[in-house]
Design an enzyme around this catalytic site. Structure first.
Site, PDB file in Angstrom:
ATOM      1  N   LYS A  41       0.809  -1.217   0.000  1.00 22.78           N
ATOM      2  CA  LYS A  41       0.000   0.000   0.000  1.00 22.78           C
ATOM      3  C   LYS A  41       0.847   1.274   0.000  1.00 22.78           C
ATOM      4  O   LYS A  41       2.057   1.238   0.204  1.00 22.78           O
ATOM      5  CB  LYS A  41      -0.948  -0.015   1.201  1.00 22.78           C
ATOM      6  CG  LYS A  41      -2.013  -1.130   1.106  1.00 22.78           C
ATOM      7  CD  LYS A  41      -2.917  -0.975  -0.107  1.00 22.78           C
ATOM      8  CE  LYS A  41      -4.170  -1.820  -0.046  1.00 22.78           C
ATOM      9  NZ  LYS A  41      -3.965  -3.237  -0.356  1.00 22.78           N
TER      10      LYS A  41
HETATM   11  C1  PLP Z   1     -10.056  -2.360  -1.611  1.00 25.38           C
HETATM   12  C2  PLP Z   1      -9.445  -3.138  -0.488  1.00 25.38           C
HETATM   13  N1  PLP Z   1     -10.107  -3.263   0.669  1.00 25.38           N
HETATM   14  C3  PLP Z   1      -9.590  -3.938   1.716  1.00 25.38           C
HETATM   15  C4  PLP Z   1      -8.352  -4.543   1.644  1.00 25.38           C
HETATM   16  C5  PLP Z   1      -7.837  -5.281   2.829  1.00 25.38           C
HETATM   17  O1  PLP Z   1      -6.714  -4.653   3.371  1.00 25.38           O
HETATM   18  P1  PLP Z   1      -5.791  -5.398   4.446  1.00 25.38           P
HETATM   19  O2  PLP Z   1      -4.877  -6.299   3.678  1.00 25.38           O
HETATM   20  O3  PLP Z   1      -5.060  -4.284   5.137  1.00 25.38           O
HETATM   21  O4  PLP Z   1      -6.690  -6.139   5.369  1.00 25.38           O
HETATM   22  C6  PLP Z   1      -7.617  -4.430   0.471  1.00 25.38           C
HETATM   23  C7  PLP Z   1      -6.288  -5.061   0.396  1.00 25.38           C
HETATM   24  O5  PLP Z   1      -5.721  -5.355  -0.598  1.00 25.38           O
HETATM   25  C8  PLP Z   1      -8.165  -3.722  -0.636  1.00 25.38           C
HETATM   26  O6  PLP Z   1      -7.498  -3.611  -1.777  1.00 25.38           O
END
Ligand code: PLP
Length: 395
Positions: free
Chosen positions: A193
């Protein structure tokens, strides 16, 4: 008109699709944290939360160990329960909808606008029922959804808005940073990210009661957190007020996050420059559609998603991707729409055409590398590879 393509020698090393930019401050912060003897949630987390809240301008910021955790806590806090429905986009990662399933709720997918690939506000209202409990817009690729329209519909129906801002730090909407628009906003600090802590996330809200509920549920539903229990002023006694989760961020992760946050505007500048270079380089290609952008100054550029034009090419998306990988360019596809994954497809009987804009885009999209650590030479390599493949396979 086609540019002349000069074939450069191919890269010798593989260019990863994503890579973090970690500096001395992150290393020093982690070392300091390890030496301090306090590894789990403590003062570093408090400092990270405080700086994050100041950065986006929110009243509360709560650090958690993923955006998935953030979304789960947020939906729980706004009252999503068994049998409820929650509106979201099919153009997202499974986490957005999986947390709805965890709470016994049903994700109601609303197709995307074909330009932005963000949820189409014009299609939301017809999907609202008496069981609808929340709306979860996803700021795809780091470009804000049409929040004015979404918030207006939500207010009219008395529905809370929980933003999936996994891609959207820092992203602006009408000049304001994402983080204070909806009722609750959820960020991701996953390794790929814009701002990373390896694994991590942050929740922002203006509402005290949501903040209080999420803080409680982040750490077992416990009346006191570990920092308060194990310091000299603390007490061993605590009470369990709810069956909470274990979603707290560690101080080690926060020590990475603090310097990342301080540099995230610089990181964005670099990503925006890469996006401009790509767009300039591909503008004249019939085979490539560059991303639609509402406002150059507001996009967070987590992803740079091109769409190939099948009418101008003899190859499909999968072959295009394979050819990029052969040229040692790491790429990805965001996203395989939720409704074509076996779990959601079988559970809800979805057909690919149920969401024609998401499904149509899925067959054409490719995410190119875009991250602050890329050199100008890396960017040139991506441009040359895309242009060569487009030229060599033109119809
Ligand atoms: C649009 C979206 N929402 C939620 C997530 C979940 O994030 P995390 O990996 O921090 O739980 C991601 C992760 O790739 C994502 O791209």
């Amino acid at each position: 008109m086609k540019h002349e393509t000069v074939k450069p020698p191919m890269r010798t090393d593989f260019l990863p699709f994503a890579a973090p930019l970690v500096g001395d401050d992150e290393v020093a912060g982690v070392v300091e944290c390890l030496r301090s003897g306090w590894l789990t949630s403590g003062l570093k987390v408090k400092e990270f939360e405080k700086e994050f809240a100041a950065f986006v301008g929110s009243r509360h910021a709560l650090a958690v160990n993923s955006c998935t955790a953030a979304l789960h806590l947020a939906l729980e806090a706004v009252g999503v329960r068994q049998g409820d429905e929650v509106i979201t986009s099919p153009m997202t990662f499974t986490a957005t909808a999986a947390v709805m399933e965890h709470l016994g709720a049903r994700p109601i997918l609303v197709d995307v606008d074909p330009s932005s690939l963000n949820i189409d506000p014009a299609q939301i209202e017809s999907r609202i029922t008496p069981r609808t409990r929340a709306i979860v817009p996803v700021h795809f690729a780091g470009q804000a959804c049409e929040m004015d329209a979404i918030l207006e519909i939500a207010r009219r129906h008395g529905l809370p808005v929980v933003e999936d801002a996994a891609h959207a730090i820092p992203t602006r909407y009408h000049g304001r940073l994402i983080g204070t628009l909806g009722d609750i906003t959820c960020f991701s600090f996953y390794a790929t990210k814009n701002l990373t802590t390896g694994e991590g996330g942050m929740i922002t809200t203006e509402r005290d009661e949501y903040a209080e509920r999420m803080r409680l549920m982040t750490l077992h539903g416990m009346s006191r957190d570990a920092w308060k229990r194990y310091t000299q002023d603390g007490s061993w006694r605590y009470e369990i007020l709810a069956p909470g989760y274990k979603y707290n961020l560690t101080d080690v992760a926060a020590a990475i996050g603090i310097p990342q946050l301080r540099r995230c505007t610089d990181f964005l500048e670099r990503r925006a420059a890469i996006a401009r270079a790509y767009t300039r380089a591909f503008e004249d290609l019939d085979a490539i559609q560059t991303p639609w952008v509402r406002d150059e100054a507001e996009h967070g550029w987590h992803l740079y998603v091109i769409q190939i034009n099948p009418e101008a090419l003899r190859i499909d998306r999968d072959v295009f991707v394979k050819k990029l990988l052969e040229r040692k360019i790491g790429v990805s596809v965001h996203f395989i729409p939720l409704h074509i994954h076996p779990y959601y497809r079988d559970r809800y009987g979805f057909k690919p055409e149920d969401y024609p804009n998401a499904f149509g885009a899925f067959q054409r999209i490719i995410s190119l590398p875009i991250y602050a650590k890329m050199t100008d030479a890396d960017v040139e390599d991506v441009i040359e590879a895309v242009r060569q493949i487009a030229d060599e396979n033109a119809r």
